[in-house]
Enzyme design. Structure first.
Site, PDB file in Angstrom:
ATOM      1  N   PRO A  65     -27.975  -5.177  45.120  1.00 46.06           N
ATOM      2  CA  PRO A  65     -29.111  -4.544  45.786  1.00 46.06           C
ATOM      3  C   PRO A  65     -29.435  -3.186  45.202  1.00 46.06           C
ATOM      4  O   PRO A  65     -28.684  -2.234  45.356  1.00 46.06           O
ATOM      5  CB  PRO A  65     -28.651  -4.429  47.238  1.00 46.06           C
ATOM      6  CG  PRO A  65     -27.242  -4.927  47.281  1.00 46.06           C
ATOM      7  CD  PRO A  65     -26.752  -4.984  45.889  1.00 46.06           C
ATOM      8  N   GLU A  66     -30.567  -3.126  44.524  1.00 49.06           N
ATOM      9  CA  GLU A  66     -31.118  -1.846  44.086  1.00 49.06           C
ATOM     10  C   GLU A  66     -32.379  -1.610  44.899  1.00 49.06           C
ATOM     11  O   GLU A  66     -32.660  -2.361  45.820  1.00 49.06           O
ATOM     12  CB  GLU A  66     -31.415  -1.883  42.581  1.00 49.06           C
ATOM     13  CG  GLU A  66     -30.176  -2.199  41.746  1.00 49.06           C
ATOM     14  CD  GLU A  66     -30.469  -2.261  40.255  1.00 49.06           C
ATOM     15  OE1 GLU A  66     -31.340  -1.519  39.790  1.00 49.06           O
ATOM     16  OE2 GLU A  66     -29.835  -3.070  39.571  1.00 49.06           O
ATOM     17  N   LYS A  71     -30.923   3.681  48.224  1.00 49.01           N
ATOM     18  CA  LYS A  71     -30.401   2.321  48.366  1.00 49.01           C
ATOM     19  C   LYS A  71     -29.880   2.078  49.779  1.00 49.01           C
ATOM     20  O   LYS A  71     -29.186   1.094  50.020  1.00 49.01           O
ATOM     21  CB  LYS A  71     -29.267   2.075  47.362  1.00 49.01           C
ATOM     22  CG  LYS A  71     -29.727   2.002  45.911  1.00 49.01           C
ATOM     23  CD  LYS A  71     -28.547   1.802  44.972  1.00 49.01           C
ATOM     24  CE  LYS A  71     -28.976   1.949  43.521  1.00 49.01           C
ATOM     25  NZ  LYS A  71     -27.819   2.021  42.609  1.00 49.01           N
ATOM     26  N   HIS A  78     -16.928 -13.972  54.976  1.00 53.10           N
ATOM     27  CA  HIS A  78     -17.035 -12.528  54.734  1.00 53.10           C
ATOM     28  C   HIS A  78     -18.100 -11.870  55.593  1.00 53.10           C
ATOM     29  O   HIS A  78     -18.719 -10.883  55.187  1.00 53.10           O
ATOM     30  CB  HIS A  78     -17.279 -12.212  53.262  1.00 53.10           C
ATOM     31  CG  HIS A  78     -16.301 -12.857  52.345  1.00 53.10           C
ATOM     32  ND1 HIS A  78     -14.982 -12.468  52.263  1.00 53.10           N
ATOM     33  CD2 HIS A  78     -16.433 -13.893  51.496  1.00 53.10           C
ATOM     34  CE1 HIS A  78     -14.349 -13.221  51.392  1.00 53.10           C
ATOM     35  NE2 HIS A  78     -15.206 -14.114  50.914  1.00 53.10           N
ATOM     36  N   ARG A  97     -29.864  18.433  31.270  1.00 54.36           N
ATOM     37  CA  ARG A  97     -28.535  17.799  31.327  1.00 54.36           C
ATOM     38  C   ARG A  97     -28.159  17.273  29.952  1.00 54.36           C
ATOM     39  O   ARG A  97     -28.981  17.281  29.037  1.00 54.36           O
ATOM     40  CB  ARG A  97     -28.539  16.679  32.353  1.00 54.36           C
ATOM     41  CG  ARG A  97     -28.980  17.193  33.694  1.00 54.36           C
ATOM     42  CD  ARG A  97     -28.676  16.239  34.800  1.00 54.36           C
ATOM     43  NE  ARG A  97     -28.531  16.984  36.022  1.00 54.36           N
ATOM     44  CZ  ARG A  97     -27.358  17.284  36.571  1.00 54.36           C
ATOM     45  NH1 ARG A  97     -26.242  16.863  36.017  1.00 54.36           N
ATOM     46  NH2 ARG A  97     -27.305  17.986  37.670  1.00 54.36           N
ATOM     47  N   ARG A 143     -20.975   0.588  32.213  1.00 56.75           N
ATOM     48  CA  ARG A 143     -21.779  -0.524  32.709  1.00 56.75           C
ATOM     49  C   ARG A 143     -22.364  -1.316  31.551  1.00 56.75           C
ATOM     50  O   ARG A 143     -22.769  -0.743  30.533  1.00 56.75           O
ATOM     51  CB  ARG A 143     -22.946  -0.010  33.587  1.00 56.75           C
ATOM     52  CG  ARG A 143     -22.551   1.027  34.621  1.00 56.75           C
ATOM     53  CD  ARG A 143     -21.624   0.488  35.672  1.00 56.75           C
ATOM     54  NE  ARG A 143     -22.178  -0.659  36.352  1.00 56.75           N
ATOM     55  CZ  ARG A 143     -23.035  -0.603  37.368  1.00 56.75           C
ATOM     56  NH1 ARG A 143     -23.420   0.564  37.835  1.00 56.75           N
ATOM     57  NH2 ARG A 143     -23.477  -1.708  37.931  1.00 56.75           N
TER      58      ARG A 143
END
Length: 303
Positions: free
Chosen positions: A2-3, A59, A127, A184, A293
């Site tokens: 889920p994004e 999110k 679950h 950055r 990733r």
DNA sequence: CATTTCACCTGGTGGC
DNA sequence: TGCCACCAGGTGAAAT
């Protein structure tokens, strides 16, 4: 899974089904992992509250809840359901108003979390870690095999309202977007995944956005030009909005609140297309590791 | 302090 | 069929 687009789709679905409904009681599994708030406190905090609205931020899925309906709690325990049903002031009579929110239930789905609106007779999936029974007779279920998801209850009388950690990808302006990254010194892909900078973009949409902007995922944030950031922001907005229109990406098992799959995976240009020809130039898509990733890009289209 | 790596979990897939 | 290594949509703590 889920994004932003998947979380948005789920939040809209839950809002449509449950806005105005009342939580009768909550059940939580004994596993401690999925809970930021202890299960007993979530159950007691959620009981007898009306769901005013359900929305996405970053999110996270946020349930805005009204004050607990004590009259209903008494009617249920002392004189049965009839008293509650006969009273027009209880249950669903009052129009939901998110601004009068008294508490919040905050759901983060982690990697494999699902939020499902189900009928009680429908057998719960393995679950299933939480179940909320609602006055309408429906159930809301939280299912999460890997248990990376998190559930939190906040009483707004005592705690500040939830705030997403970084900027909202669909709201940030072009100037702020470039400023966020330019000072950055890390790969742009890593920066896009950092939720304290930008909240909502994950592995799929980082790769897809970078492809559509023509930028390689390992490029360092301080060596990307302002005009490239303008393109990247534009690509990201279009990718996210298109994905929301298609109900998100169902890569393996993602489904929305009604159990329906999304269709954006059909539109993926690079994500999980390692070795397949680029849709633009036929060059095989390459897979590398960035920020730990799996990262997919076209070595020809992206520079 | 900024950046990178790793642990947290279960389940599916593909090689041998 | 079984066993094993590797991979997976995320995040925050620990290491560098």
């Amino acid at each position: 899974m889920p994004e932003l687009p998947e979380v948005e789709t789920i939040a809209r679905g839950v809002n449509k089904s449950l806005r105005g409904d009342r939580i009768v009681e909550g059940w939580f599994s004994s596993y401690p992992q999925p809970f930021k708030t202890p299960p007993s406190k979530q159950a007691s905090g959620l009981a007898n509250r009306t769901i005013l609205a359900v929305h996405r931020t970053g999110k996270h899925i946020v349930f805005e809840l009204g004050v607990p309906d004590r009259s209903t709690a008494h009617a249920d325990s002392e004189s049965g359901r009839d008293a509650g049903n006969a009273d027009p002031g209880s249950s669903r009579a009052a129009p939901p108003d998110a601004h009068s929110s008294d508490a919040q239930w905050i759901v983060h789905l982690g990697m494999t979390g699902r939020l499902l609106v189900a009928k009680p007779e429908c057998v719960p999936a393995p679950h299933t870690h939480a179940r909320l029974t609602l006055a309408s007779g429906l159930e809301l279920r939280f299912v999460d095999p890997r248990r990376f998801g998190r559930l939190e209850f906040r009483n707004l009388a005592r705690h500040a309202a939830f705030q997403r950690p970084g900027a909202e990808p669909l709201e940030i302006g072009a100037k702020q977007f470039a400023a966020l990254f330019r000072e950055r010194h890390l790969p742009i892909k890593a920066a896009l995944l950092n939720q304290s900078l930008l909240s909502g973009v994950g592995n799929i949409y980082a790769d897809e956005s970078l492809f559509h902007a023509g930028i390689r995922p390992r490029r360092r944030t301080d060596r990307i030009s302002v005009s490239e950031y303008t393109r990247l922001r534009q690509a990201m907005r279009q990718v996210l909005r298109h994905a929301i229109r298609l109900g998100g990406s169902s890569v393996s098992d993602y489904v929305d609140a009604d159990g329906e799959r999304g269709f954006f995976q059909v539109e993926h240009c690079v994500y999980q297309r390692t070795g397949e020809p680029c849709r633009c130039c036929q060059t095989p898509i390459r897979r590398v590791l960035v920020a730990g990733r799996g990262t997919h890009y076209c070595p020809n289209c992206q520079r």
